[in-house]
Write an enzyme that holds these catalytic residues in place. Structure first.
Site, PDB file in Angstrom:
ATOM      1  N   GLU A  15      52.861  40.294  38.324  1.00  0.00           N
ATOM      2  CA  GLU A  15      51.692  39.687  37.661  1.00  0.00           C
ATOM      3  C   GLU A  15      51.076  40.544  36.557  1.00  0.00           C
ATOM      4  OE1 GLU A  15      48.848  37.950  40.451  1.00  0.00           O
ATOM      5  OE2 GLU A  15      50.455  37.527  41.893  1.00  0.00           O
ATOM      6  N   CYS A  50      43.087  34.689  51.806  1.00  0.00           N
ATOM      7  CA  CYS A  50      42.428  35.912  52.251  1.00  0.00           C
ATOM      8  C   CYS A  50      40.949  35.669  52.533  1.00  0.00           C
ATOM      9  CB  CYS A  50      42.628  37.051  51.282  1.00  0.00           C
ATOM     10  SG  CYS A  50      42.564  36.638  49.564  1.00  0.00           S
ATOM     11  N   HIS A  69      49.255  31.887  50.345  1.00  0.00           N
ATOM     12  CA  HIS A  69      48.526  33.091  50.740  1.00  0.00           C
ATOM     13  C   HIS A  69      47.035  32.791  50.771  1.00  0.00           C
ATOM     14  CE1 HIS A  69      46.858  37.090  50.841  1.00  0.00           C
ATOM     15  NE2 HIS A  69      46.200  36.822  49.738  1.00  0.00           N
ATOM     16  N   SER A 123      50.601  40.711  43.119  1.00  0.00           N
ATOM     17  CA  SER A 123      50.288  41.627  42.028  1.00  0.00           C
ATOM     18  C   SER A 123      50.633  43.058  42.401  1.00  0.00           C
ATOM     19  CB  SER A 123      48.810  41.516  41.665  1.00  0.00           C
ATOM     20  OG  SER A 123      48.012  41.762  42.781  1.00  0.00           O
ATOM     21  N   CYS A 177      30.042  40.479  37.544  1.00  0.00           N
ATOM     22  CA  CYS A 177      29.879  39.107  37.084  1.00  0.00           C
ATOM     23  C   CYS A 177      31.248  38.475  36.913  1.00  0.00           C
ATOM     24  CB  CYS A 177      29.162  39.085  35.743  1.00  0.00           C
ATOM     25  SG  CYS A 177      27.556  39.879  35.804  1.00  0.00           S
ATOM     26  N   HIS A 223      42.219  46.850  50.267  1.00  0.00           N
ATOM     27  CA  HIS A 223      40.927  47.124  49.635  1.00  0.00           C
ATOM     28  C   HIS A 223      40.581  48.607  49.677  1.00  0.00           C
ATOM     29  CE1 HIS A 223      40.956  42.937  50.903  1.00  0.00           C
ATOM     30  NE2 HIS A 223      40.297  42.727  49.784  1.00  0.00           N
TER      31      HIS A 223
HETATM   32  N1  GLN Z   1      48.934  36.611  44.156  1.00  0.00           N
HETATM   33  C1  GLN Z   1      47.630  37.164  44.022  1.00  0.00           C
HETATM   34  C2  GLN Z   1      47.701  38.670  43.922  1.00  0.00           C
HETATM   35  O1  GLN Z   1      48.539  39.243  44.522  1.00  0.00           O
HETATM   36  C3  GLN Z   1      46.751  36.767  45.195  1.00  0.00           C
HETATM   37  C4  GLN Z   1      45.334  37.278  45.035  1.00  0.00           C
HETATM   38  C5  GLN Z   1      44.343  36.746  46.073  1.00  0.00           C
HETATM   39  O2  GLN Z   1      44.697  36.283  47.101  1.00  0.00           O
HETATM   40  N2  GLN Z   1      43.077  36.817  45.808  1.00  0.00           N
HETATM   41  O3  GLN Z   1      46.931  39.305  43.258  1.00  0.00           O
HETATM   42 ZN    ZN Z   2      44.512  37.633  48.998  1.00  0.00          ZN
END
Ligand code: GLN
Ligand code: ZN
Length: 806
Positions: A504, A663, A661, A453, A536, A714
């Site tokens: 995205e 996280c 991916h 994204s 939420c 973040h």
């Molecule tokens: N492809 C998603 C993004 O880039 C992955 C988001 C995630 O790992 N939570 O937003």
């Molecule tokens: Zn991620």
């Protein structure tokens, strides 16, 4: 005569009133007193709902302005010293400071209406947040030091009890048990074990119980969900001594367990000196025989018979049969309850005006679940007549769901049954695929990419919202999104990234986007569940067999690929993440739903390949959070979860590169299974752990390619080139450089463009710098030919793909 109660009730309110009040307060629009009165009003209403459902008690102590564990931190007087509270700040001010952190020299965590004159000298990080067991609820993690002391510091609970008593309710108070409270916290100091704090903690609990008794409370529910975990002996053995001590408080304790079987802790739980035991009869049904064998008849057995984690109407006949078989063996008193707190389900169905009547009849949210308890109790107590109508309509709904062709689709079942046994394997082993992918993609060493994204600007959100409302027509919406995609592609080309993404823009949420296009999914209007604080989520409902009627992402991806000669990475959400972030069917195993999802997404993967897309990423950020709470469950879960991923990924040719991916994950303990997913490239979140995670991958000798995130998305902070070079060099010491990719930690949708562009520019520079360094040394052969030598592979799509998709 059976009684009914609930372990807890959603806090947010029927229309998320608490969320809005909190956010107003944090913005400074309402003062603490106004916020308090919203809280009091919500509690009053929620107790009224409990009373109206005929519960024998209302539950007090489940309410919190942010999180119930944070309430305990305050009640028990162990706010971390690092916040530097003088004790003069108002309680709520300290509470939000812990929950949300403070910025240097600024009142970030309380409203302008707050009359507190306290000013924090430096910024303080918020308490860490982590998932409450295997739910999507996040609690604030208590911090412990060897010198942590406890004392009864907040009287909030007693005030709430007084409020309920005043309203004329019969009250059951709820507390998080001392062992679970300690377990859920973290040591913030080396060489010390938080377990050692137990003896300092118990007197405060005793005092709380005593005080509740003085208020006239007869029953206190004390939650010890850790009894469903594999506990070290020391912790298990501490239960007896703890509960002997708490027995001195003089109230009747209902020891509540949930989420996971008691197993080896079953006898222990049955024999503790408490007046009652609550067991989760939905998720830990296998405990029931043992519990009825071991629980003495002078103790109350609370049966968590209504699913507190899911949204389906209870099959009352089945539930009643189960209750009766328990009642036959347990001679003592029986209570009926949801399996766990109703915090984990939405408030009520009344607001769901958009769902069709049939589907709606299959559901029960918190309010409806309480009614189910009332009906069950009436049946059990021989009072059928009073609930006959409800019983009949419940039966009809359960029968219609069971037989519905919307739920059971023959084509889906047939496809799963006919799947070839090797459908979850790529045609060739990784080394062979790698060779072909390198030849096709011709990427430089340490290729740069992003996770999917790009910033979701206000314009993007506005366009999507207008399209949903119907004020923007499809063609114009499409144009607007294509313009965003084109912008993202231009920016990525200018930055010099090697593998591009479309950004995205058209996706609101990585699960919802797919759910909306798949068969078997439904979406609620108001089915909100608290995730943390005021946040939420509204999980989709998977009610039926999952199938993909038509391509979901091909048009957008092909559009993006046409704009560039660089490879465009297709972007999909994997089956386990979709499963994990939805309310799922309870009429078939999760593994079956996962397989259905896998085949549906596999079709999308194949269509992307067919359309000329050379790299396809299948995101699985939630794979680890699906792990069962007890280790015996890990292997079977990981077997079907990784298989579902492989099914999704294995329909493509060798030269098509599959990425995944993940996280938030500490996955050093499941590396073999992650390797077994056999993605050609995995990108992971590592920068926050200073690449610690990567060490695990290095030691394990992770066989395929890997992109450890080199910067934390973040935070708005833009890392320097030097920092990223250092991280990459660190990575190159544990991972073969020929296997390394360069990318951020996660998607960039929460960031803005200026910081994103700066950070990515630094990232590309860092990659280039490290390439040069590596080039002068131990660079292995076999890395794809660097670009920039005039031999870039061209990702121009064949003409026949022009009509792919809609
Ligand atoms: N492809 C998603 C993004 O880039 C992955 C988001 C995630 O790992 N939570 O937003
Ligand atoms: Zn991620």
């Amino acid at each position: 005569m059976a009684r009914t109660h609930t372990l807890g009730f959603p806090r947010m309110g029927a229309h998320r009133e608490l969320k809005f009040a909190l956010e107003q307060h944090w913005r400074g629009d309402i003062d603490a007193q106004a916020l308090e009165s919203v809280g009091a009003e919500l509690r009053a209403r929620h107790w009224f709902v409990q009373k109206a459902a005929g519960l024998d008690f209302v539950t007090v102590g489940d309410f919190a302005f942010y999180d119930h564990v944070a309430n305990h931190i305050q009640m028990l007087g162990c706010e971390p010293a690092r916040f530097g509270f003088t004790g003069e700040e108002p309680e709520l001010h300290r509470y939000f400071a812990m929950a949300r952190g403070t910025q240097a020299g600024q009142h970030s965590s309380h409203g302008a209406g707050c009359d507190c004159a306290h000013e924090t000298a430096g910024g303080r990080f918020a308490l860490e947040m982590t998932k409450w067991f295997d739910t999507n609820y996040h609690y604030l993690v208590p911090e412990f030091h060897a010198d942590t002391e406890f004392h009864l510091a907040s009287l909030r609970l007693f005030d709430e009890v007084a409020q309920a008593l005043e309203a004329g309710h019969k009250v059951k108070a709820v507390l998080l048990g001392p062992l679970s409270f300690l377990w859920l916290g973290k040591e913030k100091q080396a060489g010390f074990d938080r377990f050692s704090l137990l003896d300092k903690l118990l007197p405060v609990y005793e005092q709380i119980l005593h005080r509740l008794r003085m208020q006239g409370v007869e029953w206190v529910q004390i939650d010890e969900p850790i009894l469903g975990l594999d506990l070290p002996d020391e912790w298990r053995h501490a239960f007896e001594r703890t509960y002997w001590r708490l027995a001195r408080g003089g109230v009747k304790l209902m020891l509540a367990t949930y989420f996971s079987p008691l197993s080896d802790n079953l006898r222990l739980a049955c024999q503790l000196p408490v007046a009652g035991l609550h067991v989760d009869a939905v998720r830990a049904a296998e405990d029931l025989t043992g519990v009825t064998d071991w629980l003495p008849s002078h103790k109350v057995l609370s049966l968590g018979i209504v699913d507190g984690r899911n949204i389906w109407r209870t099959d009352l006949d089945a539930a009643l049969a189960r209750i009766r078989s328990v009642a036959e063996k347990h001679r003592g008193e029986l209570w009926l309850a949801p399996s766990c707190s109703l915090l984990h389900v939405p408030f009520g169905l009344q607001a769901e005006t958009g769902l069709d009547a049939e589907l709606k009849s299959w559901l029960a949210f918190a309010v409806e679940k309480l009614s189910e308890l009332r009906v069950l109790r009436a049946m059990l107590n021989g009072d059928e007549a009073s609930v006959q109508a409800e019983w009949n309509s419940s039966r009809a709904a359960v029968a219609s769901r069971r037989a519905s062709p919307r739920v059971h689709r023959e084509a889906v079942a047939a496809r799963l049954a006919q799947a070839a046994p090797h459908a979850d394997r790529r045609a060739s082993v990784f080394a062979m695929r790698q060779e072909q992918q390198r030849a096709r993609l011709a990427l430089p060493p340490l290729p740069t990419t992003t996770i999917g994204s790009f910033p979701q600007t206000t314009e993007i959100r506005a366009a999507r919202a207008a399209f949903k409302r119907g004020t923007l027509d499809e063609a114009r919406y499409r144009e607007a999104m294509q313009a965003e995609i084109a912008l993202a592609v231009r920016k990525q080309e200018a930055l010099g990234l090697d593998v591009l993404v479309h950004g995205e823009a058209e996706r609101n949420d990585m699960v919802e986007y797919f759910g909306e296009q798949l068969d078997g999914f439904a979406f609620t209007a108001n089915g909100w569940v608290q995730s943390y604080g005021s946040r939420c989520v509204k999980p989709p409902l998977i009610y039926g067999d999952v199938a993909r009627p038509r391509p979901m992402t091909v048009d957008w991806t092909v559009y993006a690929q046409r704009l560039t000669k660089k490879p465009m990475k297709g972007m999909l959400t994997g089956p386990i993440t979709i499963l994990q972030w939805s309310f799922v069917r309870d009429d078939q195993p999760r593994s079956t739903t996962a397989r259905q999802l896998a085949w549906a997404i596999r079709d999308e993967v194949c269509d992307l390949e067919q359309a000329g897309i050379a790299i396809i990423q299948i995101d699985e950020p939630a794979i680890r959070e699906g792990l069962p709470l007890r280790r015996v469950g890990w292997k079977p879960y990981l077997a079907w979860a990784t298989q579902a991923f492989r099914v999704t990924a294995s329909g493509v040719r060798d030269e098509t590169q599959i990425h995944t991916h993940m996280c938030y994950s500490e996955f050093n303990d499941i590396l073999p299974e992650i390797a077994a997913m056999d993605a050609d490239v995995i990108t992971i979140e590592t920068s926050r752990s200073d690449m610690d995670l990567l060490r695990g991958f290095g030691e394990f000798k992770y066989p395929n390619e890997i992109g450890p995130g080199v910067y934390d998305i973040h935070s708005p902070r833009v890392p320097t080139v030097g920092e990223m070079v250092a991280l990459l060099e660190k990575a190159a010491r544990v991972i073969e450089p020929g296997q390394l990719w360069v990318n951020p930690d996660c998607g960039l949708k929460t960031r803005n463009w200026p910081e994103t562009e700066q950070a990515l520019a630094h990232m590309v520079q860092a990659a280039k710098a490290v390439r040069v360094n590596l080039g002068s040394g131990h660079h292995e052969a076999g890395i794809g030919k660097p670009s920039g030598d005039g031999r870039e592979a061209a990702f121009v799509l064949p003409v026949e793909n022009a009509s792919v998709g809609r």
